[in-house]
Design a protein around this motif. Sequence first.
Motif, PDB file in Angstrom:
ATOM      1  N   TYR A 110      44.815  46.004  35.871  1.00  0.00           N
ATOM      2  CA  TYR A 110      44.090  45.548  34.676  1.00  0.00           C
ATOM      3  C   TYR A 110      45.106  45.031  33.665  1.00  0.00           C
ATOM      4  O   TYR A 110      46.035  45.748  33.278  1.00  0.00           O
ATOM      5  CB  TYR A 110      43.281  46.696  34.070  1.00  0.00           C
ATOM      6  CG  TYR A 110      42.721  46.392  32.699  1.00  0.00           C
ATOM      7  CD1 TYR A 110      41.627  45.546  32.543  1.00  0.00           C
ATOM      8  CD2 TYR A 110      43.301  46.932  31.546  1.00  0.00           C
ATOM      9  CE1 TYR A 110      41.117  45.261  31.288  1.00  0.00           C
ATOM     10  CE2 TYR A 110      42.792  46.645  30.288  1.00  0.00           C
ATOM     11  CZ  TYR A 110      41.700  45.808  30.168  1.00  0.00           C
ATOM     12  OH  TYR A 110      41.196  45.527  28.918  1.00  0.00           O
ATOM     13  N   LEU A 132      46.432  35.902  35.941  1.00  0.00           N
ATOM     14  CA  LEU A 132      45.524  36.784  35.219  1.00  0.00           C
ATOM     15  C   LEU A 132      45.878  36.820  33.741  1.00  0.00           C
ATOM     16  O   LEU A 132      47.052  36.757  33.366  1.00  0.00           O
ATOM     17  CB  LEU A 132      45.617  38.201  35.785  1.00  0.00           C
ATOM     18  CG  LEU A 132      45.511  38.331  37.306  1.00  0.00           C
ATOM     19  CD1 LEU A 132      45.839  39.750  37.744  1.00  0.00           C
ATOM     20  CD2 LEU A 132      44.133  37.919  37.779  1.00  0.00           C
ATOM     21  N   ASP A 136      41.490  40.698  32.602  1.00  0.00           N
ATOM     22  CA  ASP A 136      41.262  40.443  34.025  1.00  0.00           C
ATOM     23  C   ASP A 136      41.705  41.643  34.858  1.00  0.00           C
ATOM     24  O   ASP A 136      42.627  42.377  34.488  1.00  0.00           O
ATOM     25  CB  ASP A 136      42.050  39.218  34.492  1.00  0.00           C
ATOM     26  CG  ASP A 136      41.486  37.908  33.960  1.00  0.00           C
ATOM     27  OD1 ASP A 136      40.303  37.894  33.560  1.00  0.00           O
ATOM     28  OD2 ASP A 136      42.230  36.908  33.940  1.00  0.00           O
TER      29      ASP A 136
END
Length: 208
Positions: A110, A132, A136
């Motif tokens: 994460y 990311l 995300d």
Amino acid sequence: MLHILFLFSLILTSTHVLAQDFCVANLDGVLTPSGYACKPESKVASDDFVFSGLGMPGNTSNIILAAVSPAFSAQYPAVNGLSISAARLDLAPGGVIPMHTHPAATELLYVVHGRITAGFISSSNAVYVKTLTRGDIMVFPQGLLHFQISSSKRPSLAIVTFNSPLPGLQILDFALFANDLPSSLVEKTTFLDDAQVKKLKGVLGGTG
């Protein structure tokens, strides 16, 4: 009716005997493939279930410009036996977590802030890569080679979780070049020439 009540009572009693709410690790004991032995419940306290080690940035002044702060059973004894653990990932600009695997766990990443390009390679050699950003998440299936690279001009931070208190770790570069495996064997198995192998062994501390 009485036999039903008796059966229900027997089930409750058996469950109470067999079930164990937790197994806080006794770190003075021996680590086995199934984890640590449990600390006696009489010695377990509330503090055992709290871990503050992910609150501070890791030191990224190293060759990979990255730091991983783990909360595995050795650092966070409460996760022993609970099929879960976590870690903090700090990446300086240009930082990289080299290609690696977790033999015993699937990883979920994460992104808290920054930009991280991450990916993995399947057992059929298919490649899955994504850049990311904040909020995300990306999953890396158990045992597959994967990596994370900073894609930001500022430090990036991610929290990763695993479905094991002992996910295991093998970093490909270190497995090849940070040990005493003879250079001739590394060259045969990687198709690299002698100069490249010797250079990488010198950088990563290997011999042979």
